[in-house]
Design a protein around this motif. Structure first.
Motif, PDB file in Angstrom:
ATOM      1  N   ALA A  37       3.545  -4.179 -17.654  1.00  0.00           N
ATOM      2  CA  ALA A  37       4.404  -5.096 -16.913  1.00  0.00           C
ATOM      3  C   ALA A  37       3.720  -5.464 -15.608  1.00  0.00           C
ATOM      4  O   ALA A  37       3.364  -4.587 -14.820  1.00  0.00           O
ATOM      5  CB  ALA A  37       5.757  -4.453 -16.644  1.00  0.00           C
ATOM      6  N   ILE A  38       3.515  -6.790 -15.408  1.00  0.00           N
ATOM      7  CA  ILE A  38       2.875  -7.288 -14.183  1.00  0.00           C
ATOM      8  C   ILE A  38       3.906  -8.121 -13.448  1.00  0.00           C
ATOM      9  O   ILE A  38       4.580  -8.970 -14.041  1.00  0.00           O
ATOM     10  CB  ILE A  38       1.633  -8.131 -14.506  1.00  0.00           C
ATOM     11  N   SER A  39       4.011  -7.903 -12.140  1.00  0.00           N
ATOM     12  CA  SER A  39       4.965  -8.677 -11.335  1.00  0.00           C
ATOM     13  C   SER A  39       4.372  -8.934  -9.971  1.00  0.00           C
ATOM     14  O   SER A  39       3.464  -8.238  -9.518  1.00  0.00           O
ATOM     15  CB  SER A  39       6.300  -7.935 -11.201  1.00  0.00           C
ATOM     16  N   ALA A  40       4.894  -9.988  -9.330  1.00  0.00           N
ATOM     17  CA  ALA A  40       4.487 -10.330  -7.963  1.00  0.00           C
ATOM     18  C   ALA A  40       5.713 -10.811  -7.218  1.00  0.00           C
ATOM     19  O   ALA A  40       6.467 -11.648  -7.747  1.00  0.00           O
ATOM     20  CB  ALA A  40       3.405 -11.390  -7.971  1.00  0.00           C
ATOM     21  N   GLN A  41       5.971 -10.297  -6.044  1.00  0.00           N
ATOM     22  CA  GLN A  41       7.111 -10.715  -5.251  1.00  0.00           C
ATOM     23  C   GLN A  41       6.825 -10.485  -3.767  1.00  0.00           C
ATOM     24  O   GLN A  41       5.906  -9.753  -3.405  1.00  0.00           O
ATOM     25  CB  GLN A  41       8.391  -9.974  -5.639  1.00  0.00           C
ATOM     26  N   LYS A  42       7.643 -11.092  -2.966  1.00  0.00           N
ATOM     27  CA  LYS A  42       7.551 -10.951  -1.525  1.00  0.00           C
ATOM     28  C   LYS A  42       8.485  -9.823  -1.096  1.00  0.00           C
ATOM     29  O   LYS A  42       9.649  -9.786  -1.486  1.00  0.00           O
ATOM     30  CB  LYS A  42       7.939 -12.265  -0.835  1.00  0.00           C
ATOM     31  N   VAL A  43       7.972  -8.883  -0.283  1.00  0.00           N
ATOM     32  CA  VAL A  43       8.775  -7.743   0.167  1.00  0.00           C
ATOM     33  C   VAL A  43       8.602  -7.578   1.670  1.00  0.00           C
ATOM     34  O   VAL A  43       7.628  -8.071   2.255  1.00  0.00           O
ATOM     35  CB  VAL A  43       8.361  -6.435  -0.545  1.00  0.00           C
ATOM     36  N   TYR A  44       9.553  -6.884   2.252  1.00  0.00           N
ATOM     37  CA  TYR A  44       9.461  -6.538   3.669  1.00  0.00           C
ATOM     38  C   TYR A  44       9.407  -5.012   3.785  1.00  0.00           C
ATOM     39  O   TYR A  44      10.299  -4.296   3.322  1.00  0.00           O
ATOM     40  CB  TYR A  44      10.662  -7.065   4.457  1.00  0.00           C
ATOM     41  N   LEU A  45       8.339  -4.501   4.375  1.00  0.00           N
ATOM     42  CA  LEU A  45       8.162  -3.058   4.543  1.00  0.00           C
ATOM     43  C   LEU A  45       8.677  -2.638   5.924  1.00  0.00           C
ATOM     44  O   LEU A  45       8.211  -3.145   6.936  1.00  0.00           O
ATOM     45  CB  LEU A  45       6.679  -2.680   4.397  1.00  0.00           C
ATOM     46  N   GLU A  46       9.645  -1.750   5.915  1.00  0.00           N
ATOM     47  CA  GLU A  46      10.241  -1.277   7.166  1.00  0.00           C
ATOM     48  C   GLU A  46       9.535   0.001   7.645  1.00  0.00           C
ATOM     49  O   GLU A  46       8.901   0.710   6.862  1.00  0.00           O
ATOM     50  CB  GLU A  46      11.729  -1.002   6.975  1.00  0.00           C
ATOM     51  N   LYS A  47       9.696   0.279   8.928  1.00  0.00           N
ATOM     52  CA  LYS A  47       9.033   1.450   9.532  1.00  0.00           C
ATOM     53  C   LYS A  47       9.462   2.771   8.897  1.00  0.00           C
ATOM     54  O   LYS A  47       8.611   3.625   8.628  1.00  0.00           O
ATOM     55  CB  LYS A  47       9.290   1.474  11.036  1.00  0.00           C
ATOM     56  N   PRO A  48      10.765   3.018   8.625  1.00  0.00           N
ATOM     57  CA  PRO A  48      11.131   4.306   7.989  1.00  0.00           C
ATOM     58  C   PRO A  48      10.449   4.517   6.644  1.00  0.00           C
ATOM     59  O   PRO A  48      10.010   5.616   6.325  1.00  0.00           O
ATOM     60  CB  PRO A  48      12.652   4.196   7.844  1.00  0.00           C
ATOM     61  N   PHE A  49      10.364   3.418   5.853  1.00  0.00           N
ATOM     62  CA  PHE A  49       9.691   3.540   4.554  1.00  0.00           C
ATOM     63  C   PHE A  49       8.206   3.863   4.735  1.00  0.00           C
ATOM     64  O   PHE A  49       7.653   4.727   4.060  1.00  0.00           O
ATOM     65  CB  PHE A  49       9.859   2.230   3.772  1.00  0.00           C
ATOM     66  N   ILE A  53       1.284   4.934   2.690  1.00  0.00           N
ATOM     67  CA  ILE A  53       0.740   3.605   2.988  1.00  0.00           C
ATOM     68  C   ILE A  53       0.533   3.480   4.495  1.00  0.00           C
ATOM     69  O   ILE A  53       1.460   3.726   5.271  1.00  0.00           O
ATOM     70  CB  ILE A  53       1.691   2.497   2.482  1.00  0.00           C
ATOM     71  N   GLU A  54      -0.662   3.097   4.898  1.00  0.00           N
ATOM     72  CA  GLU A  54      -0.983   2.926   6.315  1.00  0.00           C
ATOM     73  C   GLU A  54      -0.998   1.446   6.661  1.00  0.00           C
ATOM     74  O   GLU A  54      -2.046   0.806   6.725  1.00  0.00           O
ATOM     75  CB  GLU A  54      -2.319   3.590   6.635  1.00  0.00           C
ATOM     76  N   LEU A  55       0.180   0.871   6.815  1.00  0.00           N
ATOM     77  CA  LEU A  55       0.346  -0.545   7.144  1.00  0.00           C
ATOM     78  C   LEU A  55       1.365  -0.670   8.263  1.00  0.00           C
ATOM     79  O   LEU A  55       2.175   0.233   8.497  1.00  0.00           O
ATOM     80  CB  LEU A  55       0.821  -1.340   5.919  1.00  0.00           C
ATOM     81  N   ALA A  56       1.336  -1.824   8.913  1.00  0.00           N
ATOM     82  CA  ALA A  56       2.340  -2.122   9.928  1.00  0.00           C
ATOM     83  C   ALA A  56       3.552  -2.752   9.248  1.00  0.00           C
ATOM     84  O   ALA A  56       3.454  -3.348   8.172  1.00  0.00           O
ATOM     85  CB  ALA A  56       1.767  -3.063  10.985  1.00  0.00           C
ATOM     86  N   ALA A  57       4.705  -2.608   9.852  1.00  0.00           N
ATOM     87  CA  ALA A  57       5.912  -3.203   9.287  1.00  0.00           C
ATOM     88  C   ALA A  57       5.776  -4.729   9.259  1.00  0.00           C
ATOM     89  O   ALA A  57       5.194  -5.335  10.157  1.00  0.00           O
ATOM     90  CB  ALA A  57       7.130  -2.785  10.109  1.00  0.00           C
ATOM     91  N   GLY A  58       6.310  -5.339   8.211  1.00  0.00           N
ATOM     92  CA  GLY A  58       6.238  -6.796   8.088  1.00  0.00           C
ATOM     93  C   GLY A  58       6.372  -7.262   6.646  1.00  0.00           C
ATOM     94  O   GLY A  58       6.706  -6.484   5.739  1.00  0.00           O
ATOM     95  N   HIS A  59       6.090  -8.563   6.407  1.00  0.00           N
ATOM     96  CA  HIS A  59       6.197  -9.169   5.080  1.00  0.00           C
ATOM     97  C   HIS A  59       4.877  -9.018   4.337  1.00  0.00           C
ATOM     98  O   HIS A  59       3.801  -9.246   4.900  1.00  0.00           O
ATOM     99  CB  HIS A  59       6.565 -10.653   5.200  1.00  0.00           C
TER     100      HIS A  59
END
Length: 961
Positions: A727-739, A745-751
């Motif tokens: 199953a392959i999917s692509a979508q837009k998500v927003y990563l919050e700081k608590p998550f 994952i070493e990313l900054a919060a954002g889209h």
């Protein structure tokens, strides 16, 4: 004649009972003499005296006659000398005598122990700190000496405001300085002679000295203008002092002094002390007379009683009575000796509350003497200056006396004020013996201070241990837990109240990190081997809840001042995270090293592939001389292209593959990868493709992303050899700081654009998950995989500032989530180019250190209609361009060359012609090099190995722009 007979008969009758009395006294004397103790010193005392004979020095002064001085031959003489000789006779030992001219030096030697015995000395509080004092053998009043015209019956008050002399260091100096009833100017002199001369010559108004010494000097030196003008309330009580460094010596001397007959001591006193002060009969004299009277009465009574007993033939009863009296005397003597020398302060009080006696320890502890407190009522105000405290203490004492049982008064705690004003905490108890009360005083001041200090130290230790980040457990010598700090509670899972008192083996369970077999805790090793410490080591700690922590631990013994083992301390800390970071660092270093290797291999390999592909494409343009030539050329090109994919994976992993980042829709490379994969995948594998939004704009490199997606799809298909679902999917998500904080994952919060690839394959074992992105790591059979697919995906995600998250369980499939930062708005999205060859015209300069690349690329450009100028390195290219830069339309510049690399060459060409157009050609290059050249104007780039089509399109775009 008859008168003479009667007189003679009377004498016979009178002599007969006297003779019988004489015989009886002789008998008793012989009997008592025979039972007298023959052994004065104990065996320990005798051995000690014999062993230390060479070190026991008796120091005497030469300027203290008649008590202590040297004769013309510098031999010790005087009262003190006679007393010492009597003692030496009793104990059978002779002391080494040393003459000292300085009294202060004499005292210093006594304090240090160099002087063992001072034969003639007055006891005071300061000297009692470093010397034992025997019972007194002489007492001499201290008198005031002045000139003949000074009058008589003077007291110290009469010398208020005047100069009064005393010998420095003598007890009289301390007495004068402590005299509070009048202001006297105390003048110290070095010796008695100087003091008397000072008075005789009018330098001082009076001189204070003991009567014996003063009288001796006045009479023997013929000082006719001096006399005793008055007395003081101070007496010199002479004793023998022994340094506290020799307690056995003191006991021997005291025994010897006690054994000396009083008449011998009295004889010596009379020989040396002959002068008296006419001031009436002293209390000692009265007491002596009383004793003498009582003795005479007792003697007469005894004689009468003996006479009666003799007449009644009661000799046996008389002997028993005498024995009992002697035993009582001995017991009294023994009691007095123990009483005076006891280390515990003691006071003897009669039924009328009169203080009968107090011992040396009492005087040392409190500073009070009998004369200071003749009764208990006098003592209370001194010990308790505050009336309220005094009333409370007196009530408590009265209740304690009333509650006494069997003559024992229970000890209680009191705060007593000493003579010097110091307050001490004392446990006071007593024993009631007949009509006497024997009170004991136990000083617990230092003990209470020590207990308070111990409690404070305990609290400091507790606070310190609780504040430590390291875990600490302390045990006794049996390995029983005695202390555990909060850090240790957290790691072991045991609370302090449950852990203390248990064996350490229950609290602190260790297993080997590799074999997971139980290992011995270090405390057991120290207890068994008595080692000083156990080397630091790592182990797995199993907590009470079963959780395992990788710890670093060490253990050391706890020893007291005598170096005896009293416990052990175990220090450990959780290094799980630290170990993981070290593993990551080692992994990063390993990957960097492999990346360097991959980059070097890829550079040379891409040059060769570029030559092979270019040559094959050139051969395709020639007339075919054999029917199968076209197939062979096609095979060469396809094999070379597949090989280039391998180098692309290497470079993607090494992050050295040149990237052409531009705005694009991530759905496009994903869709093309899925479509390409569907044409080649096993038909038993079902593909599900879902896109929530058709446009997800990011900054990326189309070919690299397409390759990364293909690698993921290929990896999933290989995990399902019997078929399954991807199953392959692509979508837009927003990563919050608590998550993000709870994930890896070493990313900054954002889209973000999230691309997810899930499969129903065999899954990844937990032990393999930390290694799946390592290059060349594979669980496939030899020849079934290179181990570079996921490593290339990881490198691509790093180049695109993204992150990858993996979830998998063995037998339950795997899920790969790729996160790409979404740009705010994208006006132009890159689209894949066409496959048409573009011809052109102009002059192109080829700069490459590889002859094969220059040969192939030159022929391709010639076929496309371009003229070429070749240079084999950066230096040569700079010289050629300087001469022909007006003719050159484009420079195709390799990045990795000897002498002068592509970046350095580019900036040299810019100096010659700032408008020069450069097409960068490289198998790999550092991101910083490419970025610097882009900012300086090198906007075109082509990867090696390139095809003729790719080269024609790149050159056409660069020349026409």
């Amino acid at each position: 004649m008859s008168g003479k007979r009667a007189k003679y008969k009377f004498l016979q009758q009178a002599v007969k009972p006297l003779f019988l009395i004489f015989l009886l006294l002789t008998f008793f004397y012989a009997a008592f003499a025979g039972t007298e103790e023959t052994q004065l010193l104990s065996s320990d005392e005798k051995i000690w005296l014999k062993k230390n004979a060479a070190h026991l020095q008796l120091w005497f002064n030469d300027s203290f006659p008649p008590l202590e001085f040297a004769d013309s031959n510098e031999n010790f003489t005087g009262l003190g000398a006679d007393i010492i000789r009597l003692i030496e006779k009793e104990i059978g030992f002779t002391f080494q005598q040393v003459l000292c001219h300085d009294w202060n030096m004499h005292l210093a030697a006594l304090q240090s122990g160099k002087c063992a015995i001072a034969p003639t000395i007055v006891e005071n509080e300061e000297r009692s700190r470093y010397a034992y004092f025997s019972s007194a053998y002489a007492q001499v009043p201290v008198v005031i000496i002045a000139t003949l015209n000074s009058g008589s019956k003077k007291t110290l008050k009469d010398f208020a405001g005047k100069k009064v002399a005393a010998v420095e260091g003598y007890a009289t100096e301390g007495y004068l300085k402590g005299f509070k009833e009048a202001e006297i100017e105390v003048v110290t002199v070095p010796d008695v002679t100087e003091g008397l001369q000072a008075v005789a010559f009018g330098q001082v108004d009076a001189y204070v000295e003991n009567l014996a010494v003063a009288s001796y000097y006045i009479s023997h030196h013929g000082i006719s203008n001096l006399k005793v003008v008055g007395t003081t309330d101070f007496n010199f009580v002479f004793r023998i002092a022994v340094s506290k460094k020799y307690p056995l010596l003191f006991s021997a001397i005291q025994k010897g002094l006690d054994r000396v007959a009083p008449k011998e001591i009295d004889k010596a006193r009379k020989q040396w002390i002959t002068l008296r002060v006419e001031r009436g009969m002293s209390s000692e004299t009265v007491q002596l007379l009383k004793i003498t009277g009582v003795f005479l009465v007792v003697l007469v009574f005894s004689l009468l009683l003996i006479s009666i007993l003799l007449k009644r033939n009661l000799n046996d009863k008389i002997i028993k009575l005498q024995a009992a009296q002697k035993e009582a005397s001995k017991n009294e003597l023994r009691f007095r000796s123990l009483f005076m020398q006891a280390p515990l302060p003691l006071v003897e009080v009669d039924s009328d509350s009169h203080v009968l006696s107090l011992n040396h320890s009492f005087e040392e502890t409190f500073g009070y003497r009998v004369e200071d407190s003749p009764t208990i009522d006098d003592w209370w105000p001194q010990a308790y200056p505050d009336s309220a405290c005094r009333h409370d203490a007196m009530e408590r004492w009265a209740k304690a006396i009333a509650a006494s049982e069997n003559g024992r008064v229970k000890a209680e705690e009191y705060e007593v004020t000493c003579k010097n004003g110091q307050k001490k905490i004392i446990m006071i108890g007593a024993s009631i013996i007949g009509d006497r009360l024997l009170a004991s005083f136990f000083n617990i001041t230092e003990r209470l201070k020590a207990e308070q200090a111990l409690r404070q130290n305990e609290e400091n230790l507790r606070v310190t241990l609780n504040a430590l980040g390291e875990a600490v457990i302390a045990t006794d010598t049996r390995g029983i837990v005695s202390r555990i700090n909060p850090a240790a509670e957290k790691l072991t899972g045991w609370k302090a109240d449950a852990a203390i008192g248990r064996p350490l083996s229950e609290i602190y369970r260790l297993i080997d990190p590799l074999s997971h077999q139980p290992i011995e805790n270090p405390v057991t090793g120290i207890i068994d081997t008595q080692a000083d410490s156990v080397p630091t080591g790592n182990a797995l700690l199993v907590a009470a809840d079963g959780k395992e922590y990788l710890i670093n631990h060490s253990c050391a013994p706890i020893k007291n001042d005598a170096c005896e083992l009293i416990g052990l301390v175990l220090v450990f800390r959780d290094i799980t995270e630290e170990h993981a970071l070290q593993e990551q660092l080692r992994q990063s270093q390993k990957m960097d090293a492999i990346g360097q290797l991959a980059g070097g291999i890829a550079h040379d390999f891409n040059n060769m592939l570029a030559g092979i592909i270019g040559a094959a494409e050139l051969l395709q343009t020639l007339p075919q001389q054999a029917p199968k030539a076209a197939d062979y050329l096609k095979t060469i090109i396809e094999a070379s292209t597949r090989a280039s994919y391998l180098t692309a994976k290497l470079l993607a992993f090494a992050r050295k593959q040149p990237v052409h980042l531009s705005p694009l829709n991530i759905v496009s490379p994903l869709r093309e990868a899925v479509e390409l994969f569907q044409r080649t995948v096993d038909k038993r594998i079902k593909i599900k493709f879902q896109v929530d939004e058709e446009t997800l704009p990011i900054i990326g490199d189309f070919p690299q992303l397409q390759s990364a997606f293909l690698n993921l799809l290929l990896n999933s298909s290989q995990a399902m050899p019997e078929g399954g679902i991807i199953a392959i999917s692509a979508q837009k998500v927003y990563l919050e700081k608590p998550f993000l904080a709870s994930s890896q994952i070493e990313l900054a919060a954002g889209h973000y654009a999230r691309v997810e690839v899930n499969d129903t394959g065999c899954g990844i074992p937990a032990r393999h998950l930390p290694h799946i992105f390592e290059p060349f790591f594979t669980t496939k059979a030899p020849g079934k995989g290179t181990g570079l697919g996921l490593a290339a995906v990881f490198g691509t995600m790093q180049q695109h500032a993204g992150a990858i998250d993996v979830c998998s369980q063995q037998g339950a499939g795997a899920s790969f989530k790729l996160f790409f930062p979404i740009i705010a708005q994208s006006e132009t999205l890159e689209k894949p180019g066409s496959h048409d060859v573009i011809n052109g015209s102009g002059t192109v300069m080829l700069v490459d250190d590889e002859p094969m690349i220059r040969f192939v690329a030159g022929n391709i450009l010639a076929e496309l209609g371009y003229k070429t100028i070749e240079a084999e390195n950066g230096l040569q290219a700079t010289e050629i361009f300087r001469q022909n830069h007006e003719l050159v339309n484009l420079v195709v510049l390799d990045m990795v060359m000897p002498n002068m690399n592509g970046k350095e060459c580019f900036f040299e060409l810019k100096k010659i012609d700032p408008a020069v157009k450069v097409l960068v050609s490289s198998g790999f290059s550092g991101d910083e090099d490419v970025e610097a050249m882009k900012q300086a104007g090198a906007r075109w780039f082509i990867r090696k190995p390139f095809t003729a089509t790719e080269l024609s399109q790149a050159i056409a775009e660069a020349i026409r722009s």
